[in-house]
Design an enzyme around this catalytic site. Structure first.
Site, PDB file in Angstrom:
ATOM      1  N   CYS A 119      -6.660   6.387   4.167  1.00  0.00           N
ATOM      2  CA  CYS A 119      -6.167   5.767   5.409  1.00  0.00           C
ATOM      3  C   CYS A 119      -6.770   6.394   6.670  1.00  0.00           C
ATOM      4  CB  CYS A 119      -4.644   5.835   5.475  1.00  0.00           C
ATOM      5  SG  CYS A 119      -3.857   4.904   4.160  1.00  0.00           S
ATOM      6  N   HIS A 261      -2.111   5.380  12.862  1.00  0.00           N
ATOM      7  CA  HIS A 261      -2.262   4.659  11.595  1.00  0.00           C
ATOM      8  C   HIS A 261      -0.955   3.919  11.291  1.00  0.00           C
ATOM      9  CE1 HIS A 261      -2.952   3.568   7.552  1.00  0.00           C
ATOM     10  NE2 HIS A 261      -2.150   4.486   7.039  1.00  0.00           N
ATOM     11  N   ASN A 291       0.486  -1.764   5.986  1.00  0.00           N
ATOM     12  CA  ASN A 291      -0.457  -0.643   6.018  1.00  0.00           C
ATOM     13  C   ASN A 291      -1.775  -1.127   5.419  1.00  0.00           C
ATOM     14  OD1 ASN A 291      -1.974   1.641   5.502  1.00  0.00           O
ATOM     15  ND2 ASN A 291      -0.247   2.876   4.794  1.00  0.00           N
TER      16      ASN A 291
END
Ligand code: COA
Length: 343
Positions: A119, A261, A291
């Site tokens: 990520c 994020h 996500n």
């Protein structure tokens, strides 16, 4: 590791942003029909309302090409000197996905390679591209974050299936000076490899293949220890942003938009609280996309611009955290640029 630039210094400057989301929207209600979960649980624990999943036959490079083409168009350019692609879900274990993306975008035989930092991948890819530019190796680089997490999620695992989405985002970085709007002013990057099991796909790599014990079929899926990851995400992004802000001389109060994020709205609020940035300045679009791992930061930037939450001249800080563990932050004064999205 950290870098900061003096104002006269050569820098990587943001020239255009493009994104792409697959058409299929998967709602919390749809997931609740086959998993023991609910819209109420997903919204209250994560902030996620829906996510996009690619349809069968669509791979990461397909999304990357769409986002890359939009970024090139937004920047008004047809050529770059390199392509850096961040992904956790490459088309194949070998070769890298970036060369195929470069070829399909008509970019010729430029260097093209993948960056794997889960990520945190987009910030790592931007740091790599920025370094190529600052070192004079490249004048212009296409940076892409693209993911098809729907291909690695265990359909029976409610703790991961409700969280992740597919998508891609890309930016064109071009040589300029650090005093220009759009210049990436510095990076703070870090990793902690002592905790690889918090986020992992246990099987499919050389570790498992070198082991004579047959793997469990579920080991080929993405796994995450959510609670522990949550705490590390807040602390590592917090330390990383604080270190970056100090080095570039910005106070937390002067940050116009914190683009973290997009993992969980509670993480984004905790990060804002830790830094002393008003929660309202922490941009949130995970309610729409979930996500999206390496695609998360560029998708959030594009939505923030389209929502009018980032405007030219704003002080924008980006920070990401993911498996590895790996994390990174960067900052820029938002430039007058085009943003082209698919939605
Ligand atoms: N629906 C309903 N219940 C669920 C659920 C779901 N989708 N997923 C987990 N639960 C249950 C658990 O089984 C647990 O039940 P129990 O109390 O009976 O054992 C309960 O909800 C609480 O689980 P827990 O894991 O403690 O929840 P949480 O509040 O920590 O939220 C996450 C889970 C994954 C949303 C959260 O930990 C998170 O966002 N982690 C970070 C993810 C991240 O940062 N990723 C970034 C890197 S990729």
């Amino acid at each position: 590791m950290s870098t900061t630039l003096q104002s006269q210094q050569r820098a990587a400057v943001l020239k255009g942003l493009g994104t792409f989301l697959p058409e299929r929207v998967v709602t919390n209600e749809e997931l609740s029909q086959r998993l023991e979960t609910s819209d109420e649980w997903i919204r209250s624990r994560t902030g996620i309302g829906q996510r996009h999943w690619a349809s069968p036959g669509t791979a990461t490079s397909d999304l990357a090409v769409e986002a890359g083409a939009r970024a090139l168009k937004a920047a008004g350019c047809q050529s770059v000197d390199a392509v850096v692609l961040a992904t956790t879900t490459p088309d194949h274990p070998c070769p890298a996905t970036a060369p195929a993306v470069a070829a399909r975008l008509g970019l010729g035989t430029v260097p093209a390679f993948d960056v794997g930092a889960v990520c945190a991948g987009f910030v790592y890819a931007a740091a790599t591209a920025s370094s190529l530019i600052v070192a004079g190796v490249a004048e212009r680089v296409l940076v892409i974050g693209a993911e098809t997490y729907s291909t690695i999620l265990n359909p029976e695992d409610r703790t991961t299936s409700v969280i992740f989405g597919d998508g891609a985002g890309a930016m064109v970085l071009q040589a300029g000076t650090a005093r220009e709007a759009g210049a990436l002013l510095g990076f703070d990057l870090g990793s902690d490899g002592s905790l690889p099991g918090l986020i992992s796909i246990p099987a499919g790599g050389s570790r498992q293949k070198s082991d004579p014990t047959p793997p469990d079929p579920s080991d080929f899926y993405f796994t995450m220890q959510g609670k522990q990851v949550f705490a590390h995400a807040v602390n590592k992004m917090g330390d990383s942003c604080a270190a970056l802000l100090e080095r570039i001389g910005w106070s937390a109060q002067s940050v116009d938009r914190l683009v973290g994020h997009q993992a969980n709205v509670r993480i984004l609020h905790a990060l804002a609280d830790l830094l002393g940035v008003e929660r309202a300045r922490a941009f949130v679009n995970l309610d729409r996309v979930g996500n999206t791992s390496a695609a998360s930061i560029p998708l959030a930037l594009a939505d923030a611009v389209e929502d009018g939450e980032i405007r030219a001249g704003d002080r924008v800080v980006m920070s990401a955290f993911g498996g590895g563990l790996a994390w990174g932050s960067t900052a820029l004064l938002w430039p007058e640029i085009n943003v082209i999205t698919s939605h």
